[in-house]
Scaffold this motif. Structure first.
Motif, PDB file in Angstrom:
ATOM      1  N   SER A 217       0.809  -1.247   0.218  1.00 38.87           N
ATOM      2  CA  SER A 217       0.092  -0.029   0.139  1.00 38.87           C
ATOM      3  C   SER A 217       0.856   1.420   0.069  1.00 38.87           C
ATOM      4  CB  SER A 217      -0.936  -0.035   1.022  1.00 38.87           C
ATOM      5  OG  SER A 217       0.031  -0.242   2.651  1.00 38.87           O
ATOM      6  N   LEU A 218       0.179   2.474  -0.062  1.00 39.66           N
ATOM      7  CA  LEU A 218       0.882   3.698   0.053  1.00 39.66           C
ATOM      8  C   LEU A 218       1.461   3.590   1.375  1.00 39.66           C
ATOM      9  CD1 LEU A 218       1.535   6.657  -0.998  1.00 39.66           C
ATOM     10  CD2 LEU A 218      -0.569   7.380   0.011  1.00 39.66           C
ATOM     11  N   HIS A 219       2.877   3.857   1.773  1.00 47.98           N
ATOM     12  CA  HIS A 219       3.466   3.585   2.908  1.00 47.98           C
ATOM     13  C   HIS A 219       4.753   4.611   2.950  1.00 47.98           C
ATOM     14  CE1 HIS A 219       3.343   0.018   5.532  1.00 47.98           C
ATOM     15  NE2 HIS A 219       4.360   0.774   6.194  1.00 47.98           N
ATOM     16  N   TYR A 220       5.330   4.911   4.295  1.00 53.85           N
ATOM     17  CA  TYR A 220       6.241   5.778   4.374  1.00 53.85           C
ATOM     18  C   TYR A 220       5.879   7.235   3.968  1.00 53.85           C
ATOM     19  CZ  TYR A 220       8.181   1.060   4.189  1.00 53.85           C
ATOM     20  OH  TYR A 220       8.518  -0.243   4.592  1.00 53.85           O
ATOM     21  N   ALA A 221       4.781   7.689   3.661  1.00 51.13           N
ATOM     22  CA  ALA A 221       4.375   8.919   2.967  1.00 51.13           C
ATOM     23  C   ALA A 221       4.119  10.055   4.047  1.00 51.13           C
ATOM     24  CB  ALA A 221       2.986   8.689   2.181  1.00 51.13           C
ATOM     25  N   PRO A 222       4.815  10.986   3.475  1.00 49.99           N
ATOM     26  CA  PRO A 222       4.649  12.337   4.258  1.00 49.99           C
ATOM     27  C   PRO A 222       3.283  12.950   3.923  1.00 49.99           C
ATOM     28  CG  PRO A 222       6.438  12.646   2.462  1.00 49.99           C
ATOM     29  CD  PRO A 222       5.971  11.056   2.453  1.00 49.99           C
ATOM     30  N   ASP A 223       2.961  13.977   4.236  1.00 54.62           N
ATOM     31  CA  ASP A 223       1.642  14.681   3.893  1.00 54.62           C
ATOM     32  C   ASP A 223       1.719  15.320   2.424  1.00 54.62           C
ATOM     33  OD1 ASP A 223       0.447  14.264   6.173  1.00 54.62           O
ATOM     34  OD2 ASP A 223       0.959  16.345   7.064  1.00 54.62           O
ATOM     35  N   ALA A 224       3.129  15.782   1.886  1.00 56.15           N
ATOM     36  CA  ALA A 224       2.812  16.425   0.778  1.00 56.15           C
ATOM     37  C   ALA A 224       3.171  15.196  -0.382  1.00 56.15           C
ATOM     38  CB  ALA A 224       4.393  17.256   0.659  1.00 56.15           C
ATOM     39  N   PRO A 225       2.732  15.406  -1.459  1.00 57.92           N
ATOM     40  CA  PRO A 225       3.036  14.363  -2.624  1.00 57.92           C
ATOM     41  C   PRO A 225       4.347  14.327  -2.801  1.00 57.92           C
ATOM     42  CG  PRO A 225       1.702  16.175  -3.671  1.00 57.92           C
ATOM     43  CD  PRO A 225       1.851  16.575  -2.028  1.00 57.92           C
ATOM     44  N   VAL A 226       4.886  13.085  -3.106  1.00 58.33           N
ATOM     45  CA  VAL A 226       6.165  12.653  -3.413  1.00 58.33           C
ATOM     46  C   VAL A 226       6.516  12.613  -4.627  1.00 58.33           C
ATOM     47  CG1 VAL A 226       8.097  11.203  -2.772  1.00 58.33           C
ATOM     48  CG2 VAL A 226       6.717  11.845  -1.042  1.00 58.33           C
ATOM     49  N   ARG A 227       7.404  13.025  -5.415  1.00 58.42           N
ATOM     50  CA  ARG A 227       7.857  13.090  -6.826  1.00 58.42           C
ATOM     51  C   ARG A 227       9.220  12.093  -6.933  1.00 58.42           C
ATOM     52  NH1 ARG A 227       9.505  15.859 -11.363  1.00 58.42           N
ATOM     53  NH2 ARG A 227       9.921  17.672 -10.181  1.00 58.42           N
ATOM     54  N   ILE A 228       9.338  11.042  -7.321  1.00 58.71           N
ATOM     55  CA  ILE A 228      10.835  10.663  -7.204  1.00 58.71           C
ATOM     56  C   ILE A 228      11.601  10.667  -8.682  1.00 58.71           C
ATOM     57  CG2 ILE A 228      10.246   8.879  -5.451  1.00 58.71           C
ATOM     58  CD1 ILE A 228       9.505   6.787  -7.417  1.00 58.71           C
ATOM     59  N   ASN A 229      12.654  10.266  -8.869  1.00 63.95           N
ATOM     60  CA  ASN A 229      13.659  10.418  -9.988  1.00 63.95           C
ATOM     61  C   ASN A 229      13.267  11.884 -10.713  1.00 63.95           C
ATOM     62  OD1 ASN A 229      14.490   7.799  -9.937  1.00 63.95           O
ATOM     63  ND2 ASN A 229      12.526   6.838 -10.582  1.00 63.95           N
ATOM     64  N   ALA A 230      13.674  12.769  -9.666  1.00 65.58           N
ATOM     65  CA  ALA A 230      13.444  14.294 -10.224  1.00 65.58           C
ATOM     66  C   ALA A 230      14.754  14.947 -10.418  1.00 65.58           C
ATOM     67  CB  ALA A 230      12.630  14.988  -9.313  1.00 65.58           C
ATOM     68  N   ILE A 292      16.327   1.991  -0.328  1.00 67.79           N
ATOM     69  CA  ILE A 292      16.003   3.330  -0.549  1.00 67.79           C
ATOM     70  C   ILE A 292      14.932   3.685  -1.466  1.00 67.79           C
ATOM     71  CG2 ILE A 292      16.843   5.780  -0.965  1.00 67.79           C
ATOM     72  CD1 ILE A 292      19.412   5.035   0.209  1.00 67.79           C
ATOM     73  N   ASN A 293      15.193   3.060  -2.799  1.00 66.87           N
ATOM     74  CA  ASN A 293      14.232   3.405  -3.834  1.00 66.87           C
ATOM     75  C   ASN A 293      12.892   2.738  -3.528  1.00 66.87           C
ATOM     76  OD1 ASN A 293      15.245   4.983  -5.981  1.00 66.87           O
ATOM     77  ND2 ASN A 293      17.018   3.402  -6.157  1.00 66.87           N
ATOM     78  N   ASP A 294      12.880   1.380  -2.777  1.00 66.64           N
ATOM     79  CA  ASP A 294      11.617   0.663  -2.323  1.00 66.64           C
ATOM     80  C   ASP A 294      10.636   1.797  -1.437  1.00 66.64           C
ATOM     81  OD1 ASP A 294      10.185  -1.954  -1.465  1.00 66.64           O
ATOM     82  OD2 ASP A 294      10.661  -0.972   0.274  1.00 66.64           O
ATOM     83  N   ARG A 295      11.465   2.149  -0.532  1.00 62.72           N
ATOM     84  CA  ARG A 295      10.613   3.172   0.379  1.00 62.72           C
ATOM     85  C   ARG A 295      10.219   4.583  -0.358  1.00 62.72           C
ATOM     86  NH1 ARG A 295      12.461  -0.897   2.289  1.00 62.72           N
ATOM     87  NH2 ARG A 295      13.178  -1.269   4.457  1.00 62.72           N
ATOM     88  N   LEU A 296      11.028   4.923  -1.159  1.00 62.64           N
ATOM     89  CA  LEU A 296      10.469   6.163  -1.940  1.00 62.64           C
ATOM     90  C   LEU A 296       9.252   5.835  -3.013  1.00 62.64           C
ATOM     91  CD1 LEU A 296      14.077   7.936  -3.079  1.00 62.64           C
ATOM     92  CD2 LEU A 296      12.281   8.904  -1.411  1.00 62.64           C
ATOM     93  N   LYS A 297       9.488   4.710  -3.648  1.00 61.51           N
ATOM     94  CA  LYS A 297       8.437   4.407  -4.581  1.00 61.51           C
ATOM     95  C   LYS A 297       7.016   4.014  -3.848  1.00 61.51           C
ATOM     96  CE  LYS A 297      10.508   1.245  -7.518  1.00 61.51           C
ATOM     97  NZ  LYS A 297      10.824  -0.329  -7.782  1.00 61.51           N
ATOM     98  N   ARG A 298       7.050   3.558  -2.761  1.00 60.16           N
ATOM     99  CA  ARG A 298       5.962   3.594  -1.893  1.00 60.16           C
ATOM    100  C   ARG A 298       5.218   4.931  -1.131  1.00 60.16           C
ATOM    101  NH1 ARG A 298       5.371  -1.971  -1.486  1.00 60.16           N
ATOM    102  NH2 ARG A 298       7.430  -2.535  -2.524  1.00 60.16           N
ATOM    103  N   ALA A 299       6.495   5.636  -0.633  1.00 60.97           N
ATOM    104  CA  ALA A 299       6.200   6.996  -0.361  1.00 60.97           C
ATOM    105  C   ALA A 299       5.453   7.683  -1.462  1.00 60.97           C
ATOM    106  CB  ALA A 299       7.235   7.536   0.206  1.00 60.97           C
ATOM    107  N   ALA A 300       5.853   7.554  -2.859  1.00 70.88           N
ATOM    108  CA  ALA A 300       5.167   8.203  -3.769  1.00 70.88           C
ATOM    109  C   ALA A 300       3.894   7.523  -4.511  1.00 70.88           C
ATOM    110  CB  ALA A 300       6.109   8.369  -5.000  1.00 70.88           C
ATOM    111  N   GLY A 301       3.494   6.402  -3.696  1.00 66.93           N
ATOM    112  CA  GLY A 301       2.164   5.930  -4.023  1.00 66.93           C
ATOM    113  C   GLY A 301       2.360   4.740  -5.205  1.00 66.93           C
ATOM    114  N   PHE A 302       3.217   4.545  -5.947  1.00 66.11           N
ATOM    115  CA  PHE A 302       3.757   3.392  -6.748  1.00 66.11           C
ATOM    116  C   PHE A 302       3.554   2.054  -5.932  1.00 66.11           C
ATOM    117  CE2 PHE A 302       5.492   6.964  -9.018  1.00 66.11           C
ATOM    118  CZ  PHE A 302       4.588   7.220  -9.777  1.00 66.11           C
ATOM    119  N   VAL A 303       3.154   1.184  -6.202  1.00 64.39           N
ATOM    120  CA  VAL A 303       3.260  -0.120  -5.828  1.00 64.39           C
ATOM    121  C   VAL A 303       4.362  -0.794  -6.766  1.00 64.39           C
ATOM    122  CG1 VAL A 303       2.019  -2.265  -5.471  1.00 64.39           C
ATOM    123  CG2 VAL A 303       0.537  -0.383  -4.975  1.00 64.39           C
ATOM    124  N   GLY A 304       5.227  -1.121  -5.680  1.00 70.63           N
ATOM    125  CA  GLY A 304       6.326  -1.823  -6.331  1.00 70.63           C
ATOM    126  C   GLY A 304       6.304  -3.270  -6.870  1.00 70.63           C
TER     127      GLY A 304
END
Ligand code: TXA
Ligand code: MG
Length: 304
Positions: A217-230, A292-304
């Motif tokens: 599920s969406l996990h490790y997520a702050p309130d602001a939306p997360v955009r990865i590989n930016a 690190i990328n696993d956590r970031l993907k989940r924080a961004a709402g992508f199911v890995g």
């Protein structure tokens, strides 16, 4: 480091069915006696965690772990290589009383690890029973890696909070199932390559929500939306840089260990500035970068 009476207070609280904020080398945990269903239920309540998501039992030694779960040669080799330390083994359960049904979410397996943090070890040695400790965040949020963040997340539920300073690793333990095959259920602080050195190539994790529910599920997520590989921030975004300086640089020198240690704290710090979003620089995939990328993907709402 804590005074001995703080450790004694934590031990006393755990023995009387109360919750304790416990530092580990990975992240802060919200701890309770694994064999006390009322205490374990209070953890699920405090975290807002779905009850089908099982908990990790923490113990003081491999000898103690072997009384609770079934170790084959592969499991023993992994434990000997990485304990005490950030590796969690999922094994067939042996002692169903000491690790309650609720702690296991009804499964016939249990997750178990021996943490390396001196405060956690002191408590576990004194309490002499398995202690469940999920990351001390409320469900779905970034794991706390500082005492202050842990207190902010679930401190209200804890009878005793032990201050161990900042967690040196900053990412959760690697979860490996040693059942029919050896499978990586959650990448973490011990890398895939390190594990394969001991047990050879890993089987791929089965796509089974019940067996590793934390991973879907969406996990490790702050309130602001997360955009990865930016490559760069957009207007209004806070930027977590990597390999260059900046107000929220995960590692100015591009060091993955440093980035892992800073990840959750910087997500929180960036979030506190109330940005339109949080953009994160690309992180290399190798070594600790997988976790690190696993956590970031989940924080961004992508199911890995
Ligand atoms: O580093 C860590 O492991 C931290 C510190 C506090 O020790 N703890 C932690 O716990 O991350 P938690 O509850 O946030 O994550 C436990 C993970 C979840 O993804 C859960 O689904 C998985 O372990 N897990 C626990 N028991 C399992 C089992 N029997 N089978 C498969 N997965 C299991
Ligand atoms: Mg967690």
């Amino acid at each position: 480091m804590k005074r001995p009476d703080d450790i004694a207070a934590a031990v006393e609280a755990l023995k009387s069915g109360k919750l304790v904020l416990l530092p580990t080398e990975t992240v802060y945990g919200l701890a309770a006696d694994a064999g006390d269903p009322v205490a374990v239920a209070a953890i699920f309540e405090a975290k807002g965690r779905p009850r089908f998501n099982p908990l990790i039992s923490h113990v003081a030694s491999l000898a103690q772990a072997e009384r609770l779960a079934v170790f084959d040669d592969r499991a023993r080799a992994l434990a000997e290589a990485f304990w005490p330390g950030p590796l969690t083994l999922v094994l067939p359960v042996k002692d169903r009383e000491a690790i309650s049904d609720l702690a296991r979410a009804g499964l016939e397996t249990t997750a178990i690890r021996v943490p390396a943090h001196p405060l956690a070890r002191a408590v576990l040695e004194a309490v002499d029973r398995p202690i469940v400790a999920p990351s001390a965040n409320r469900s779905g949020r970034p794991s706390p890696t500082s005492f202050q963040d842990a207190v902010e997340e679930t401190g209200d539920a804890a009878a005793v909070a032990l201050d161990g300073g900042d967690c040196p690793v900053g990412l959760e333990s690697t979860v490996v199932a040693v059942l029919d095959a050896v499978r990586l259920l959650r990448p973490g602080a011990v890398t895939r390559a390190q594990i394969e050195t001991v047990v050879g190539p890993l089987a791929e994790a089965q796509d089974d929500a019940k067996r590793s529910p934390g991973r879907l599920s969406l996990h490790y997520a702050p309130d602001a939306p997360v955009r990865i590989n930016a490559a760069a921030p957009r207007h209004g975004e806070a930027y977590l840089a990597f390999g260059e300086p900046g107000p929220f640089s995960l590692s100015p020198t591009g060091d993955l260990r440093e980035a892992a240690a800073n990840l959750f704290r910087m997500l929180r710090e960036a979030d506190r500035t109330k940005p339109a979003g949080i953009a994160v620089a690309p992180i290399p995939a190798e070594g600790l970068g997988e976790a690190i990328n696993d956590r970031l993907k989940r924080a961004a709402g992508f199911v890995g």
